[in-house]
Scaffold this motif. Structure first.
Motif, PDB file in Angstrom:
ATOM      1  N   THR A   1      74.688  53.969  61.172  1.00  0.00           N
ATOM      2  CA  THR A   1      73.267  53.786  60.872  1.00  0.00           C
ATOM      3  C   THR A   1      72.551  55.101  61.169  1.00  0.00           C
ATOM      4  N   VAL A   2      71.723  55.521  60.246  1.00  0.00           N
ATOM      5  CA  VAL A   2      71.058  56.806  60.402  1.00  0.00           C
ATOM      6  C   VAL A   2      69.624  56.710  59.869  1.00  0.00           C
ATOM      7  N   SER A   3      68.747  57.476  60.450  1.00  0.00           N
ATOM      8  CA  SER A   3      67.361  57.535  59.988  1.00  0.00           C
ATOM      9  C   SER A   3      67.244  58.496  58.820  1.00  0.00           C
ATOM     10  N   GLU A   4      66.357  58.162  57.905  1.00  0.00           N
ATOM     11  CA  GLU A   4      66.134  59.046  56.757  1.00  0.00           C
ATOM     12  C   GLU A   4      65.685  60.419  57.255  1.00  0.00           C
ATOM     13  N   GLY A   5      66.305  61.442  56.715  1.00  0.00           N
ATOM     14  CA  GLY A   5      65.995  62.808  57.129  1.00  0.00           C
ATOM     15  C   GLY A   5      66.904  63.341  58.206  1.00  0.00           C
ATOM     16  N   ALA A   6      67.629  62.474  58.860  1.00  0.00           N
ATOM     17  CA  ALA A   6      68.561  62.917  59.901  1.00  0.00           C
ATOM     18  C   ALA A   6      69.859  63.392  59.262  1.00  0.00           C
ATOM     19  N   SER A   7      70.665  64.057  60.076  1.00  0.00           N
ATOM     20  CA  SER A   7      71.956  64.523  59.576  1.00  0.00           C
ATOM     21  C   SER A   7      72.985  63.402  59.671  1.00  0.00           C
ATOM     22  N   LEU A   8      74.064  63.575  58.898  1.00  0.00           N
ATOM     23  CA  LEU A   8      75.106  62.552  58.827  1.00  0.00           C
ATOM     24  C   LEU A   8      76.470  63.218  58.884  1.00  0.00           C
ATOM     25  N   GLN A   9      77.373  62.654  59.667  1.00  0.00           N
ATOM     26  CA  GLN A   9      78.761  63.076  59.630  1.00  0.00           C
ATOM     27  C   GLN A   9      79.646  61.847  59.582  1.00  0.00           C
ATOM     28  N   LEU A  10      80.545  61.817  58.621  1.00  0.00           N
ATOM     29  CA  LEU A  10      81.510  60.739  58.495  1.00  0.00           C
ATOM     30  C   LEU A  10      82.902  61.323  58.712  1.00  0.00           C
ATOM     31  N   ARG A  11      83.661  60.642  59.564  1.00  0.00           N
ATOM     32  CA  ARG A  11      84.955  61.185  59.956  1.00  0.00           C
ATOM     33  C   ARG A  11      86.099  60.623  59.108  1.00  0.00           C
ATOM     34  N   CYS A  12      87.075  61.489  58.883  1.00  0.00           N
ATOM     35  CA  CYS A  12      88.268  61.100  58.141  1.00  0.00           C
ATOM     36  C   CYS A  12      89.460  61.834  58.736  1.00  0.00           C
ATOM     37  N   LYS A  13      90.503  61.084  59.076  1.00  0.00           N
ATOM     38  CA  LYS A  13      91.743  61.666  59.568  1.00  0.00           C
ATOM     39  C   LYS A  13      92.859  61.233  58.628  1.00  0.00           C
ATOM     40  N   TYR A  14      93.744  62.141  58.305  1.00  0.00           N
ATOM     41  CA  TYR A  14      94.840  61.792  57.416  1.00  0.00           C
ATOM     42  C   TYR A  14      96.161  62.043  58.127  1.00  0.00           C
ATOM     43  N   SER A  15      97.164  61.398  57.621  1.00  0.00           N
ATOM     44  CA  SER A  15      98.497  61.582  58.162  1.00  0.00           C
ATOM     45  C   SER A  15      99.420  61.969  57.028  1.00  0.00           C
ATOM     46  N   TYR A  16      99.924  63.198  57.094  1.00  0.00           N
ATOM     47  CA  TYR A  16     100.833  63.687  56.056  1.00  0.00           C
ATOM     48  C   TYR A  16     101.414  65.003  56.526  1.00  0.00           C
ATOM     49  N   PHE A  17     102.696  65.188  56.354  1.00  0.00           N
ATOM     50  CA  PHE A  17     103.350  66.430  56.743  1.00  0.00           C
ATOM     51  C   PHE A  17     103.298  67.404  55.583  1.00  0.00           C
TER      52      PHE A  17
END
Lengths: 115, 116
Positions: free
Chosen positions: A12-28
């Motif tokens: 949940t974020v306020s309009e005008g604020a910054s956003l970071q969404l995390r993603c981790k992957y698994s692959y050699f």
């Protein structure tokens, strides 16, 4: 087998604020990575993609993402969120030529934007 | 914006009934994918084609699901005997299919199947 983890189911974020969404992957190896957005009752729209090269990629609507091989991550960022960014965001990985392997998706992060 | 067209947008079927959905890939894209997205946002790859030939398909597709991409006609995905667990959003996607930057995959808006 490759996998994608999005640790945050909801943000949940306020309009005008910054956003970071995390993603981790698994692959050699070095994968091809994508971020998609799904608006209510819509299909998936491509926000941006990473192919081996510059680790920071720019996408549409002010989104950018940074690839880190050491952290096996591909986090999505936006400096200033707009109410229209209310959607579900999916990180996806492909091992290479997409026609052969298709995409593996994370479970998504639901982003809610409040005034 | 994606130009992958899926019809119908919504489909309601009884258990045991056939359910058929169609997809027109983006013009010039020889590679077509079908995915199933369930209510928990889990994506399942079902099948993909290059031109009219099947490239890969999962076991589920081999049993109750059938799909084709005939030349000069829409691609289609059909469930021969629908089950409650088939209720999901079915997404069609297309791609140029070549390596590197040609591997972008574009999705349609999906067909939401409800099996009652």
């Amino acid at each position: 087998a490759q996998s994608v983890t999005q640790p945050d189911a909801r943000v949940t974020v306020s309009e005008g604020a910054s956003l970071q969404l995390r993603c981790k992957y698994s692959y050699f190896g070095t994968p091809y990575l994508f971020w998609y957005v799904q608006y209510p009752r819509q299909g998936l729209q491509l926000l941006l993609k990473y192919y081996p090269g510059d680790p920071v990629v720019q996408g549409v609507n002010g989104f950018e993402a940074e690839f880190s091989k050491s952290n096996s991550s591909f986090h999505l960022r936006k400096a200033s969120v707009h109410w229209s960014d209310w959607a579900v965001y999916f990180c996806a990985v492909s091992l290479g030529p997409v026609y052969a392997q298709g995409l593996t998706f994370g479970l998504g992060t639901r982003v809610s934007v409040f005034p | 914006n994606s130009k992958v067209i899926q019809t119908p947008r919504y489909l309601v079927k009884g258990q045991g009934q056939k359910a058929k959905m169609r997809c027109i890939p983006e013009k010039g894209h020889p590679v077509v994918f079908w995915y199933q997205q369930n209510k928990n946002n889990e994506f399942k790859f079902l099948i993909n084609f290059q031109n009219q030939e099947v490239l890969q398909q999962i076991d589920m597709t081999e049993k109750r699901f059938s799909a084709e991409c005939p030349s000069n006609s829409p691609c289609s995905l059909e469930i021969q005997s629908s089950e409650a667990g088939d209720s999901a959003l079915y997404l069609c996607a297309s791609s140029l299919g070549t390596g590197g930057r040609g591997t972008e995959v574009f999705f349609g808006k999906g067909t939401r199947l409800t099996v009652v």
